[in-house]
Design a protein around this motif. Structure first.
Motif, PDB file in Angstrom:
ATOM      1  N   ASN A  58     -60.271 -82.560   9.508  1.00  0.00           N
ATOM      2  CA  ASN A  58     -60.944 -82.890  10.776  1.00  0.00           C
ATOM      3  C   ASN A  58     -60.800 -84.510  11.066  1.00  0.00           C
ATOM      4  OD1 ASN A  58     -61.526 -80.182  11.441  1.00  0.00           O
ATOM      5  ND2 ASN A  58     -63.348 -80.173  10.148  1.00  0.00           N
ATOM      6  N   GLU A  59     -61.413 -85.286  10.127  1.00  0.00           N
ATOM      7  CA  GLU A  59     -61.061 -86.594  10.207  1.00  0.00           C
ATOM      8  C   GLU A  59     -59.622 -87.262  10.721  1.00  0.00           C
ATOM      9  OE1 GLU A  59     -62.681 -88.342   6.727  1.00  0.00           O
ATOM     10  OE2 GLU A  59     -64.598 -87.842   6.960  1.00  0.00           O
ATOM     11  N   ARG A  60     -58.642 -86.704  10.151  1.00  0.00           N
ATOM     12  CA  ARG A  60     -57.511 -87.229  10.568  1.00  0.00           C
ATOM     13  C   ARG A  60     -57.276 -86.952  11.849  1.00  0.00           C
ATOM     14  NH1 ARG A  60     -54.070 -85.476   5.141  1.00  0.00           N
ATOM     15  NH2 ARG A  60     -54.768 -87.197   3.475  1.00  0.00           N
ATOM     16  N   ARG A  61     -57.484 -85.695  12.146  1.00  0.00           N
ATOM     17  CA  ARG A  61     -57.031 -85.105  13.785  1.00  0.00           C
ATOM     18  C   ARG A  61     -58.191 -85.837  14.687  1.00  0.00           C
ATOM     19  NH1 ARG A  61     -58.673 -80.100  12.958  1.00  0.00           N
ATOM     20  NH2 ARG A  61     -60.642 -80.226  13.820  1.00  0.00           N
ATOM     21  N   GLU A  62     -59.102 -86.077  14.336  1.00  0.00           N
ATOM     22  CA  GLU A  62     -60.161 -87.098  15.292  1.00  0.00           C
ATOM     23  C   GLU A  62     -59.647 -88.560  15.289  1.00  0.00           C
ATOM     24  OE1 GLU A  62     -63.905 -86.589  13.895  1.00  0.00           O
ATOM     25  OE2 GLU A  62     -64.397 -84.781  14.356  1.00  0.00           O
ATOM     26  N   ALA A  63     -58.959 -89.028  14.074  1.00  0.00           N
ATOM     27  CA  ALA A  63     -58.628 -90.442  14.245  1.00  0.00           C
ATOM     28  C   ALA A  63     -57.296 -90.482  14.910  1.00  0.00           C
ATOM     29  CB  ALA A  63     -58.333 -90.851  12.661  1.00  0.00           C
ATOM     30  N   ARG A  64     -56.422 -89.395  15.030  1.00  0.00           N
ATOM     31  CA  ARG A  64     -55.373 -89.390  15.736  1.00  0.00           C
ATOM     32  C   ARG A  64     -55.545 -89.264  17.290  1.00  0.00           C
ATOM     33  NH1 ARG A  64     -53.432 -85.594  11.859  1.00  0.00           N
ATOM     34  NH2 ARG A  64     -54.100 -83.941  13.070  1.00  0.00           N
ATOM     35  N   GLN A  65     -56.371 -88.295  17.754  1.00  0.00           N
ATOM     36  CA  GLN A  65     -57.030 -88.265  19.134  1.00  0.00           C
ATOM     37  C   GLN A  65     -57.785 -89.613  19.552  1.00  0.00           C
ATOM     38  OE1 GLN A  65     -59.683 -85.171  18.609  1.00  0.00           O
ATOM     39  NE2 GLN A  65     -58.162 -83.603  18.832  1.00  0.00           N
ATOM     40  N   ARG A  67     -56.708 -92.616  18.328  1.00  0.00           N
ATOM     41  CA  ARG A  67     -55.590 -93.486  18.376  1.00  0.00           C
ATOM     42  C   ARG A  67     -54.837 -93.222  19.801  1.00  0.00           C
ATOM     43  NH1 ARG A  67     -54.984 -92.957  13.016  1.00  0.00           N
ATOM     44  NH2 ARG A  67     -53.358 -91.289  13.345  1.00  0.00           N
ATOM     45  N   ARG A  68     -54.822 -92.139  20.209  1.00  0.00           N
ATOM     46  CA  ARG A  68     -53.837 -91.696  21.260  1.00  0.00           C
ATOM     47  C   ARG A  68     -54.752 -92.281  22.506  1.00  0.00           C
ATOM     48  NH1 ARG A  68     -52.039 -86.879  18.727  1.00  0.00           N
ATOM     49  NH2 ARG A  68     -54.057 -85.707  19.418  1.00  0.00           N
ATOM     50  N   ALA A  69     -56.078 -91.810  22.510  1.00  0.00           N
ATOM     51  CA  ALA A  69     -56.929 -92.356  23.800  1.00  0.00           C
ATOM     52  C   ALA A  69     -56.758 -93.769  23.829  1.00  0.00           C
ATOM     53  CB  ALA A  69     -58.338 -91.816  23.419  1.00  0.00           C
ATOM     54  N   GLN A  70     -56.802 -94.559  22.649  1.00  0.00           N
ATOM     55  CA  GLN A  70     -56.941 -96.111  22.622  1.00  0.00           C
ATOM     56  C   GLN A  70     -55.575 -96.339  23.434  1.00  0.00           C
ATOM     57  OE1 GLN A  70     -57.859 -97.829  19.225  1.00  0.00           O
ATOM     58  NE2 GLN A  70     -57.661 -99.903  19.916  1.00  0.00           N
ATOM     59  N   ARG A  71     -54.571 -95.901  22.985  1.00  0.00           N
ATOM     60  CA  ARG A  71     -53.075 -96.398  23.561  1.00  0.00           C
ATOM     61  C   ARG A  71     -53.045 -96.186  24.898  1.00  0.00           C
ATOM     62  NH1 ARG A  71     -50.911 -94.343  18.282  1.00  0.00           N
ATOM     63  NH2 ARG A  71     -50.559 -92.327  19.302  1.00  0.00           N
ATOM     64  N   ILE A  72     -53.539 -95.007  25.499  1.00  0.00           N
ATOM     65  CA  ILE A  72     -53.595 -94.751  27.023  1.00  0.00           C
ATOM     66  C   ILE A  72     -54.503 -95.566  27.629  1.00  0.00           C
ATOM     67  CG2 ILE A  72     -54.207 -92.887  28.498  1.00  0.00           C
ATOM     68  CD1 ILE A  72     -53.509 -90.836  26.498  1.00  0.00           C
ATOM     69  N   ALA A  73     -55.521 -95.976  27.076  1.00  0.00           N
ATOM     70  CA  ALA A  73     -56.566 -96.950  27.925  1.00  0.00           C
ATOM     71  C   ALA A  73     -55.841 -98.323  27.756  1.00  0.00           C
ATOM     72  CB  ALA A  73     -57.665 -96.825  27.169  1.00  0.00           C
TER      73      ALA A  73
END
Length: 207
Positions: A58-65, A67-73
């Motif tokens: 769960n922590e890894r999935r949340e971390a990936r999400q 990171r993706r949200a940060q790159r989009i921003a």
């Protein structure tokens, strides 16, 4: 012989007492299910390892999400900065004559619409004609000091528009809609003499 009979009687009495105690214990706990030998058993250490692995996933999935949200921003801010600086170009990938023309792919990398400050550089394929037969041409112009250039922010990005005669007797309206999150753009060129032509492509910086 009497001793043997006495021993057998003592053993029978002891067995009877043990059976009675077992029956009383079962009656005092009627809701307790009997354990099946086929049911798996888990130790506390095995359960804790399973919980830890699930929590780690769960922590890894949340971390990936995240990171993706940060790159989009970050990319959205990058596109916004290009438009605000008025230093970008639109690279068309497809074109279509409205309202129902066929979609055509643009492979020539030399076609684009570039904006720096108030100067617009146009090199785009174009379809002229209001009724058949239509014919293809290339709009190849540089327009310095565009007076009516409008750059306005929308809920999803930006609208950039301006008008020009392109050194002719006609008048052309250029309307570019930009989506900041994906860097995509839709350009529509309209004229009172011809059907509108719409282009889809991407926004990049000027090099």
């Amino acid at each position: 012989m009497k001793r043997v009979l006495f021993l057998l009687a003592a053993i029978a009495i002891s067995c009877g007492m043990l059976i009675g105690q077992s029956q009383r214990a079962t009656k005092s706990h009627p809701d307790t299910p009997a354990k099946s030998s086929s049911e798996p058993t888990y130790s506390s250490s095995e359960l804790s390892k399973s919980d830890y692995r699930a929590e780690l996933r769960n922590e890894r999935r949340e971390a990936r999400q995240q990171r993706r949200a940060q790159r989009i921003a970050e990319y959205t801010r990058y596109i916004d900065s290009l438009v605000l600086s008025r230093n970008f170009q639109f690279n068309p990938q497809t074109m279509q004559q409205e309202p129902a023309g066929s979609m055509q792919v643009i492979n020539n990398p030399n076609f684009d619409l570039a904006l720096w400050d108030t100067t617009v550089d146009i090199c785009l394929p174009y379809i002229k004609g209001y009724t058949p037969p239509y014919y293809y041409t290339v709009l190849n112009y540089t327009i310095p000091d565009v007076a009516d250039l409008v750059v306005e922010q929308t809920a999803h990005g930006w609208n950039v528009s301006f008008n020009s005669s392109l050194y002719s007797a006609s008048n052309y309206t250029f309307a570019l809609e930009i989506i900041s999150a994906n860097g995509g753009g839709t350009l529509t060129i309209s004229s009172p003499w011809y059907n509108s032509v719409q282009y889809s492509g991407s926004i990049t910086s000027l090099y």
